[in-house]
Design an enzyme around this catalytic site. Structure first.
Site, PDB file in Angstrom:
ATOM      1  N   SER A 117       0.382  -1.475   0.271  1.00 31.98           N
ATOM      2  CA  SER A 117       0.118   0.161   0.011  1.00 31.98           C
ATOM      3  C   SER A 117       0.834   1.700   0.207  1.00 31.98           C
ATOM      4  O   SER A 117       1.842   1.391  -1.276  1.00 31.98           O
ATOM      5  CB  SER A 117      -1.286  -0.170   0.971  1.00 31.98           C
ATOM      6  N   GLU A 215      -1.734  -2.997  -7.891  1.00 30.74           N
ATOM      7  CA  GLU A 215      -3.218  -3.381  -7.327  1.00 30.74           C
ATOM      8  C   GLU A 215      -3.676  -1.949  -6.706  1.00 30.74           C
ATOM      9  O   GLU A 215      -3.212  -0.720  -6.752  1.00 30.74           O
ATOM     10  CB  GLU A 215      -3.147  -4.070  -6.043  1.00 30.74           C
ATOM     11  N   HIS A 289      -4.942  -5.286  -1.132  1.00 26.34           N
ATOM     12  CA  HIS A 289      -5.719  -4.775  -0.474  1.00 26.34           C
ATOM     13  C   HIS A 289      -6.440  -5.991  -0.226  1.00 26.34           C
ATOM     14  O   HIS A 289      -7.704  -5.460   0.757  1.00 26.34           O
ATOM     15  CB  HIS A 289      -6.857  -3.276  -0.037  1.00 26.34           C
TER      16      HIS A 289
END
Length: 318
Positions: A117, A215, A289
């Site tokens: 992330s 992602e 995630h």
């Protein structure tokens, strides 16, 4: 730099029982419960777990002031007894401190950085400055319904063994239908799309000769993904890519019911933007995630095979 012409990768020694590892918080503040579960998990592997001095600080939405968060990172990088640096969580803020990382210390004494992330900013900076492989991995927790035993085992293997990692296309993922047939080999780079976009024109290393892993978690919608991919294309950041590996793009399910989108969904945006690159694209990888995320080496050679639906990545440790 074309990674196909300069394949040298710096890898850290694999982590062994008895080694010290340090949990730090380079972005948003973690909860004490989350960190305690991480300590429990890592200790169960025979590791000696330490916490950065400022792990539980809070300054706005960040885990302490910039100078304190980067202090903890650099202290871990410079300590020869610390054999891995593990982020407590992502969130916001890692992008504010990348310019002050002591990557010279990592070059002298390689150790893997683990996280995903917002931690994508750290992975890109470390690779750009010292070619050190890292681990796109979950934040260590035990007895956690989000992480789960399989996810924890994936992290352990990536840190403590030299086994390659293979991800298989999952037909249930939102990106599974995004495909441009072919095979590709190259250094795997990437992570969170928003972080990669933020680093364009600043700290984004050359992607020439690389396979790009992407992602994303829904923010403002399809337009956000479109803007990010268009910006990366227009800036030349995607020139010379060998292939694209798509992980999870979450939260776009309701777009099918939005009449203003003309029937488009996330797969349409991704295919429209990525097919134009003229390289193999493999969608549907269960990484990002979502629940039970695997750990994926970054900065090491990888092979993408759309026919087999696989992405195989060489280990980040030796």
């Amino acid at each position: 730099m074309d990674h196909s012409q300069n394949p040298q990768v710096l890898r850290a020694p694999r982590v062994r029982p008895g080694d010290r590892v340090r949990i730090v918080a380079p972005a948003s503040p973690p909860s004490r419960e989350e960190v305690a579960r991480g300590v429990e998990l890592l200790t169960s592997w025979g590791l000696r777990v330490e916490l950065g001095e400022h792990v539980f600080d809070q300054w706005g939405y960040m885990a302490g002031r910039d100078e304190d968060r980067v202090f903890d990172l650099n202290a871990a990088f410079r300590d020869p007894g610390v054999r891995a640096v593990i982020a407590a969580r992502g969130g916001k803020g890692a992008y504010r401190i990348v310019d002050d990382l002591d990557t010279d210390a990592l070059r002298r004494d390689p150790k893997p950085v683990v996280g995903f992330s917002d931690i994508t900013h750290l992975h890109l900076a470390v690779w750009s400055r010292c070619r050190l492989a890292g681990l796109h991995g979950p934040f260590a927790k035990s007895r956690d319904t989000y992480t789960g035993p399989a996810s924890a085992e994936s992290l352990r293997r990536a840190l403590m063994t030299t086994d390659p990692v293979t991800l298989h296309r999952d037909a249930s993922e939102a990106t599974a239908d995004v495909a441009v047939d072919g095979t590709a080999t190259g250094i795997l780079m990437g992570g969170n799309l928003s972080a990669i976009r933020t680093e364009a024109g600043a700290g984004l290393p050359s992607l020439r000769g690389a396979i790009l892993f992407l992602e994303h978690q829904r923010g403002t919608g399809l337009g956000e993904v479109d803007r990010a991919l268009t910006q990366l294309t227009r800036s030349g950041a995607l020139d010379g890519l060998r292939g694209v590996a798509l992980g999870q793009f979450l939260g776009f399910d309701r777009d099918a019911d939005d009449p203003t989108l003309g029937g488009w969904g996330i797969r349409d945006v991704l295919h429209d933007r990525l097919a134009a690159l003229g390289v193999p694209v493999l969608g549907g990888l269960p990484a990002g995630h979502g629940s039970h995320p695997p750990t994926i080496p970054l900065g090491t050679p990888a092979t993408l095979d759309t026919a087999g639906g696989t992405l195989t990545v060489q280990p980040a440790v030796v």
